[in-house]
Design a protein around this motif. Sequence first.
Motif, short mmCIF file in Angstrom:
data_model
loop_
_atom_site.label_atom_id
_atom_site.label_comp_id
_atom_site.label_asym_id
_atom_site.label_seq_id
_atom_site.Cartn_x
_atom_site.Cartn_y
_atom_site.Cartn_z
N MET A 83 88.77 -29.09 75.06
CA MET A 83 88.25 -29.64 76.16
C MET A 83 86.40 -29.95 75.77
O MET A 83 86.21 -29.05 74.69
N ASP A 84 85.94 -30.72 76.53
CA ASP A 84 84.67 -31.24 76.08
C ASP A 84 83.56 -30.24 76.78
O ASP A 84 82.75 -30.59 77.51
N SER A 85 83.46 -28.78 76.23
CA SER A 85 82.85 -27.78 76.80
C SER A 85 81.61 -27.99 75.71
O SER A 85 81.68 -27.97 74.46
N ASN A 86 80.44 -27.52 76.04
CA ASN A 86 79.26 -27.13 75.24
C ASN A 86 79.01 -26.00 74.73
O ASN A 86 79.18 -25.03 75.31
N PRO A 87 79.26 -25.73 73.10
CA PRO A 87 79.35 -24.35 72.78
C PRO A 87 78.38 -23.45 73.14
O PRO A 87 78.36 -22.52 73.47
N ALA A 88 76.90 -24.36 72.91
CA ALA A 88 75.86 -23.57 73.03
C ALA A 88 75.83 -22.93 74.51
O ALA A 88 75.27 -21.70 74.70
N LEU A 89 76.25 -23.64 75.55
CA LEU A 89 75.96 -23.19 76.86
C LEU A 89 76.95 -22.33 77.08
O LEU A 89 76.66 -21.12 77.89
N CYS A 90 78.26 -22.32 76.69
CA CYS A 90 79.36 -21.49 76.89
C CYS A 90 78.62 -20.09 76.43
O CYS A 90 79.03 -18.85 77.01
N THR A 91 78.13 -19.99 75.25
CA THR A 91 77.49 -19.01 74.49
C THR A 91 76.38 -18.15 75.25
O THR A 91 76.47 -16.95 75.52
N ALA A 92 75.55 -19.11 75.83
CA ALA A 92 74.51 -18.67 76.67
C ALA A 92 75.06 -17.89 77.90
O ALA A 92 74.60 -16.70 78.24
N ILE A 93 76.23 -18.40 78.44
CA ILE A 93 76.84 -17.77 79.89
C ILE A 93 77.27 -16.50 79.35
O ILE A 93 77.03 -15.41 79.88
N ALA A 94 78.15 -16.44 78.21
CA ALA A 94 78.62 -15.30 77.79
C ALA A 94 77.84 -14.33 77.41
O ALA A 94 77.77 -12.98 77.76
N ASN A 95 76.92 -14.39 76.79
CA ASN A 95 75.66 -13.40 76.71
C ASN A 95 74.96 -13.03 77.75
O ASN A 95 74.52 -11.57 77.73
N HIS A 96 74.73 -13.82 78.70
CA HIS A 96 74.39 -13.36 79.91
C HIS A 96 75.18 -12.34 80.72
O HIS A 96 74.73 -11.22 81.23
N ILE A 97 76.53 -12.73 80.41
CA ILE A 97 77.56 -11.74 81.19
C ILE A 97 77.53 -10.45 80.53
O ILE A 97 77.69 -9.23 81.34
N THR A 98 77.33 -10.26 79.04
CA THR A 98 77.30 -8.90 78.58
C THR A 98 76.31 -8.43 78.74
O THR A 98 76.07 -7.02 78.63
N THR A 99 74.81 -8.70 79.52
CA THR A 99 73.81 -8.16 79.81
C THR A 99 73.86 -7.41 81.21
O THR A 99 73.08 -6.67 81.46
N THR A 100 74.98 -7.78 82.06
CA THR A 100 75.12 -7.34 83.29
C THR A 100 75.67 -5.95 83.03
O THR A 100 76.59 -5.91 82.33
N PRO A 101 75.43 -5.09 84.03
CA PRO A 101 75.96 -3.77 84.14
C PRO A 101 77.54 -3.77 84.00
O PRO A 101 78.27 -3.15 83.47
N GLN A 102 78.09 -4.69 84.92
CA GLN A 102 79.69 -4.70 84.91
C GLN A 102 80.22 -5.66 84.37
O GLN A 102 81.51 -6.11 84.48
N GLN A 103 79.57 -6.45 83.42
CA GLN A 103 80.00 -7.53 82.33
C GLN A 103 80.74 -8.69 83.25
O GLN A 103 81.71 -9.08 83.01
N ARG A 104 80.02 -8.89 84.36
CA ARG A 104 80.37 -10.29 85.20
C ARG A 104 79.45 -10.66 85.89
O ARG A 104 78.35 -10.00 86.28
N ILE A 105 79.46 -11.88 86.39
CA ILE A 105 78.68 -12.60 87.17
C ILE A 105 79.16 -13.23 88.39
O ILE A 105 80.37 -13.46 88.37
N THR A 106 78.44 -13.65 89.52
CA THR A 106 78.93 -14.25 90.66
C THR A 106 79.38 -15.67 90.12
O THR A 106 78.75 -16.15 89.41
N PHE A 107 80.36 -16.34 90.71
CA PHE A 107 80.57 -17.73 90.62
C PHE A 107 79.48 -18.59 90.82
O PHE A 107 79.19 -19.58 90.18
N ALA A 108 78.55 -18.29 91.77
CA ALA A 108 77.33 -18.90 92.01
C ALA A 108 76.35 -18.77 90.81
O ALA A 108 75.65 -19.81 90.39
N LYS A 109 76.26 -17.60 90.13
CA LYS A 109 75.33 -17.65 89.00
C LYS A 109 76.09 -18.59 87.86
O LYS A 109 75.45 -19.40 87.19
N PHE A 110 77.16 -18.26 87.66
CA PHE A 110 78.08 -19.23 86.67
C PHE A 110 77.74 -20.70 86.82
O PHE A 110 77.25 -21.48 86.04
#
Length: 395
Positions: free
Chosen positions: A1-28
């Motif tokens: 699918m036509d996803s932006n790898p840099a954006l996906c990586t940025a989101i994944a990195n943000h998730i790893t910095t959260t205590p529970q390894q997750r973000i709200t859908f609103a943040k996503f």
Amino acid sequence: MDSNPALCTAIANHITTTPQQRITFAKFMDMVLYHPEYGYYSSDAVKIGFQGGDFFTSPNLCADFGELLAEQFLQMWEILGKPVPFSLVEMGAGQGLLALHILKYHQRRYPDFFTALEYIIVEKSPTLRQEQQQRLQDFPVRWCNLEDIPPNAIAGCFFSNELVDAFPVHQFILETGELREIYVTTDQNEKKTNAPCPSFVEVTGELSTPQLAKYLDLVEINFAQNAYPDGYRSEINLAALDWLSIVADRLQRGYVLTIDYGYPASRYYNPRRSQGTLQCYYHHRFHDNPYINIGSQDITAHVDFTALSRWGEKCNLKNVGFIQQGLFLMALGLGERIAALPEQQQSLSQLLKRRDALHQLIDPTGLGGFGVLVQSKGLDKTEVSQPLKGLTLPE
């Protein structure tokens, strides 16, 4: 699918910095649409219009939508006693077409109003702002952030067309009768495949903020009732309330006009609408999977007009009226424009194209079914008693 790898990586990195390894859908959703470098609205990915676009809006069809709105703004100026300046604040101006149609019409038909007019655009997308500035370079328009407008500074009208539907929403689901929030995390199975672009999965958990429950109290929706099936999911737009709070604070005297697709809360949270209203737009096709085409597609959710109306009251905004777009435009003179079509000196193909565009604006199954909410602030009794043309239906 036509996803932006840099954006996906940025989101994944943000998730790893959260205590529970997750973000709200609103943040996503916020990161997908508004990440400063890679978000859909922040990059060159956003495409509006018929040719090569992901979606189109009323101003893409014809100038009539903006011209009829211009008639309503003229009456608002007259009701307020013709203040100078009269500020029109367009929030989320897309390609600048609506502003162009409004300004051209006022300049041509109502030069006194045009002289009194201060046109302000609030635009989050750098790409769209650049397009707007190029299209509107012959007009006195200024751009700013909503937060940069001082409190009680605006006499006029704040207005938007298809803005609120693009605000990030929280998603929730009913599990064994309990309200649970939907979170986004990285797909742990993917690490074994060494995929170039991180992918995401949903998990559920407790509500991230008590504001979600307060929102449901505001719109008087009780999910403890037996009418709601297990697995029922939908959205809550807290960002819309934050936005309206700022708008109300900046408005000293005048109106707030919001046009968008949506429902009153009783229809929005109907038990039969069991999967919510979230939709993704990609090359004029829509679907409900926000985890593909990340950064390359628009994500929207319908607007809860009950929430805007009731929250507005808490922010000192008075409800003036709520009406469907088709009826609103007919009250402002769209019917007369349709009736006058045969008198115009155009080819048959041009007439048919224009007739089709006008009918699309009032089609109750499409754009004509959009909601138009008008709120006011700071009007005296005489001003309040004067009905707006767009809300006055012929008897």
